[in-house]
Design an enzyme around this catalytic site. Structure first.
Site, short mmCIF file in Angstrom:
data_model
loop_
_atom_site.label_atom_id
_atom_site.label_comp_id
_atom_site.label_asym_id
_atom_site.label_seq_id
_atom_site.Cartn_x
_atom_site.Cartn_y
_atom_site.Cartn_z
N CYS A 6 5.48 4.38 9.52
CA CYS A 6 6.24 3.74 7.83
C CYS A 6 7.02 4.58 7.74
O CYS A 6 8.54 3.30 7.86
CB CYS A 6 5.34 4.15 6.84
SG CYS A 6 3.54 4.15 6.78
N GLU A 21 0.32 -1.57 -0.15
CA GLU A 21 0.21 -0.61 0.01
C GLU A 21 0.70 1.33 0.12
O GLU A 21 1.55 1.37 0.71
CB GLU A 21 -0.93 0.13 0.97
CG GLU A 21 -0.64 0.18 2.20
CD GLU A 21 0.14 0.72 2.87
OE1 GLU A 21 0.66 1.62 4.25
OE2 GLU A 21 -0.61 2.49 2.56
C1 UGA Z 1 4.01 7.51 4.00
C2 UGA Z 1 4.14 7.25 3.07
O1 UGA Z 1 3.84 8.96 2.53
C3 UGA Z 1 3.15 6.36 1.85
O2 UGA Z 1 3.12 6.30 0.35
C4 UGA Z 1 3.22 4.93 2.51
O3 UGA Z 1 1.98 4.36 2.13
C5 UGA Z 1 2.52 5.10 4.11
O4 UGA Z 1 3.85 6.00 4.65
C6 UGA Z 1 2.86 3.57 4.19
O5 UGA Z 1 4.50 3.05 4.27
O6 UGA Z 1 2.28 3.44 4.85
P1 UGA Z 1 2.75 8.80 6.04
O7 UGA Z 1 3.67 7.65 7.08
O8 UGA Z 1 1.25 8.47 6.49
O9 UGA Z 1 2.98 7.65 4.48
O10 UGA Z 1 3.05 10.15 5.87
P2 UGA Z 1 3.86 11.01 4.65
O11 UGA Z 1 3.01 12.20 5.20
O12 UGA Z 1 4.48 10.31 3.69
O13 UGA Z 1 4.89 11.72 6.00
C7 UGA Z 1 5.92 11.55 6.75
C8 UGA Z 1 6.67 12.89 7.57
O14 UGA Z 1 7.49 12.73 6.85
C9 UGA Z 1 6.00 13.53 8.18
O15 UGA Z 1 6.45 13.00 9.50
C10 UGA Z 1 6.47 14.29 7.72
O16 UGA Z 1 5.58 15.33 8.55
C11 UGA Z 1 7.38 14.23 7.45
N1 UGA Z 1 7.74 15.29 6.44
C12 UGA Z 1 6.60 14.69 4.78
C13 UGA Z 1 8.33 15.96 6.22
O17 UGA Z 1 9.29 16.49 7.35
N2 UGA Z 1 8.26 16.78 5.08
C14 UGA Z 1 8.30 16.64 3.54
O18 UGA Z 1 7.56 17.04 2.91
C15 UGA Z 1 7.54 15.48 4.06
#
Ligand code: UGA
Length: 434
Positions: A258, A149
């Site tokens: 994740c 996913e």
């Molecule tokens: C992530 C992936 O985006 C999904 O595609 C994947 O399916 C999922 O993991 C998983 O493996 O189940 P998620 O953990 O829900 O999703 O969150 P994200 O929106 O990807 O953010 C992850 C982290 O990175 C957050 O802490 C966010 O604040 C941080 N982040 C994200 C940043 O610090 N900078 C950014 O530019 C983007």
């Protein structure tokens, strides 16, 4: 081929969204979990987690969606079993697959199944092991597929129904076809491949996204040291169509269930294969340091935390979710307490939390109350409420108007004009002019 009967194992973020979306697509779905409380809430029409659109989806499709604690009951009438259980990190850094093996144990004698599909994130090679276990349990005729996913928390329903791609890994064309048909009605391309490659797509995608985040945070650190502004830099870098603007927001590092886990799992996987994946090790190290660096910078500005009160604005690992798994807020709160600070915290979605460091913090119902009398505040989660806040009122209630914006959410010039000493990530500190 029409609709199928699907048993989804795991009623967490992934399992519930998968179950509800398959029900919306017309399939008959039973979701099974081992947590009694979770199933009781679901049976009573509630939803135990916050995920945008999920409660509505469950309510709208309740005639095709049931919940059970009983694995045998779930499997009895199913044609397809979807495995959506969690795979936490073990002390060795490998993924703990025990919950997947427990699901397989409950498939004993289930020769009527057409396929077992694993959605949980697993090390490459897991599918081959599951296949062998199924064969030795007499389930030769039951197909196997990996269907990783890619949904992000907070937008998981949207991501499931309108994905960039649906990856199906199977070594058997009939199973691939079956899993593809389950997704009829999903608005996105199906990409078919072998099991091992599908498993690797998931790990590689998350590792590359995590790499972009850590890379941006490294650039931010250099910006701080040289007077450049990371927001301007990244804004222009992201306009290159080969790079794109996504996952280049500087901040306190990535958290959640994740990226931290999957990047460690990929490092462990390569280590187990005798290869030192140095790039992913650096990505992990940069991320570990990011919240600590923020606290160190704030400490220098404040002249120490002993006897100070710090407001933490946001606890969730990102906005739009109530999830605090591996959230930078936990590290920040622990570090602040270790340095002698008292913490007042606010978050609009995170529910009451037990245990260290949260049990000895003061939970406040609004950001302004959290900042009341505080010596400093830290924006930890990019909640939109914080963008809209009356920051002049915040400056008035704080003992000292000092803000560390860990998500670069606010405008430095405006914050300075209000009177804040405004620190952020990868941008120069602004000292209040009011
Ligand atoms: C992530 C992936 O985006 C999904 O595609 C994947 O399916 C999922 O993991 C998983 O493996 O189940 P998620 O953990 O829900 O999703 O969150 P994200 O929106 O990807 O953010 C992850 C982290 O990175 C957050 O802490 C966010 O604040 C941080 N982040 C994200 C940043 O610090 N900078 C950014 O530019 C983007």
């Amino acid at each position: 081929m029409g609709n199928r009967r699907i048993a989804v194992f795991g009623a967490g973020y992934i399992g519930l969204v998968t179950g509800a979306c398959f029900a919306k697509l017309g399939h008959e779905v039973v979701v099974r979990d081992i947590q009694e409380e979770r199933i009781a809430i679901l049976r009573n029409g509630g939803v135990p987690i916050h995920e945008d659109g999920l409660a509505e989806l469950i309510a709208q499709n309740s005639d095709r969606l049931t919940f059970t604690l009983d694995a045998q009951e779930a499997v009895r009438d199913a044609e397809v079993v979807y495995v959506c259980v969690d795979t936490p990190t073990t002390p060795s850094g490998d993924a703990d697959l025990s919950r997947i093996w427990q699901v397989l144990d409950s498939l004993h004698g289930a020769r009527h199944l057409a396929a077992v599909v694993v959605k949980s994130t697993v090390p490459v090679g897991t599918g081959a092991r599951v296949r062998a276990a199924m064969d030795s349990a007499g389930l030769h005729a039951v197909g196997y597929a990996a269907n990783p996913e890619f949904t992000a928390e907070g937008r998981a329903v949207q991501d499931f129904l309108h994905p960039d791609r649906v990856v199906i890994g199977s070594d058997d064309p009939d199973t691939t076809k079956l899993v593809a048909q389950l997704h009829d009605g999903v608005d996105g391309p199906v990409v078919e491949m072998d099991v091992a490659s599908a498993e690797m797509v998931k790990l590689a995608a998350n590792a590359l996204l995590a790499t972009k985040v850590s890379f941006t945070n490294e650039i931010a650190t250099i910006c701080e040291a040289t007077g450049a502004d990371v927001e301007r830099v990244v804004g222009a870098v992201g306009l290159d169509h080969r790079l794109g603007p996504h996952f280049m927001r500087a901040g306190l590092g990535y958290g959640g269930s994740c990226f931290p886990k999957d990047s460690r799992a990929l490092r462990a996987l390569s280590g187990n294969a005798g290869y030192a994946f140095q790039l992913i090790s650096s990505v992990i190290e940069v991320n570990d340091l990011q919240p600590r660096r923020a606290i160190q910078r704030l400490k220098e500005e404040l002249g120490g935390f002993q006897g100070r009160t710090v407001a933490l604005l946001g606890m969730a690992f990102k906005a739009g979710t109530d999830d605090i798994r591996e959230a930078p807020s936990t590290i920040i709160a622990s570090r602040l307490q270790a340095e002698g600070a008292s913490i007042r915290c606010w978050d609009p979605l995170v529910r009451a939390l037990d245990g260290a460091p949260w049990s000895s913090t003061t939970r406040c119902p609004s950001p302004l109350e959290a900042m009341d009398g505080a010596d400093a505040a830290v924006v930890v989660t990019e909640w939109p409420q914080l963008q809209e806040l009356a920051w002049d009122e915040a400056a008035a209630v704080m003992r000292r108007p000092l803000l560390f914006d860990g998500r670069n959410l606010l405008d430095p010039v405006q914050m300075g004009a209000i009177g804040f000493t405004y620190m952020s990530v990868g941008r120069s500190t602004v000292r209040g002019t009011a």
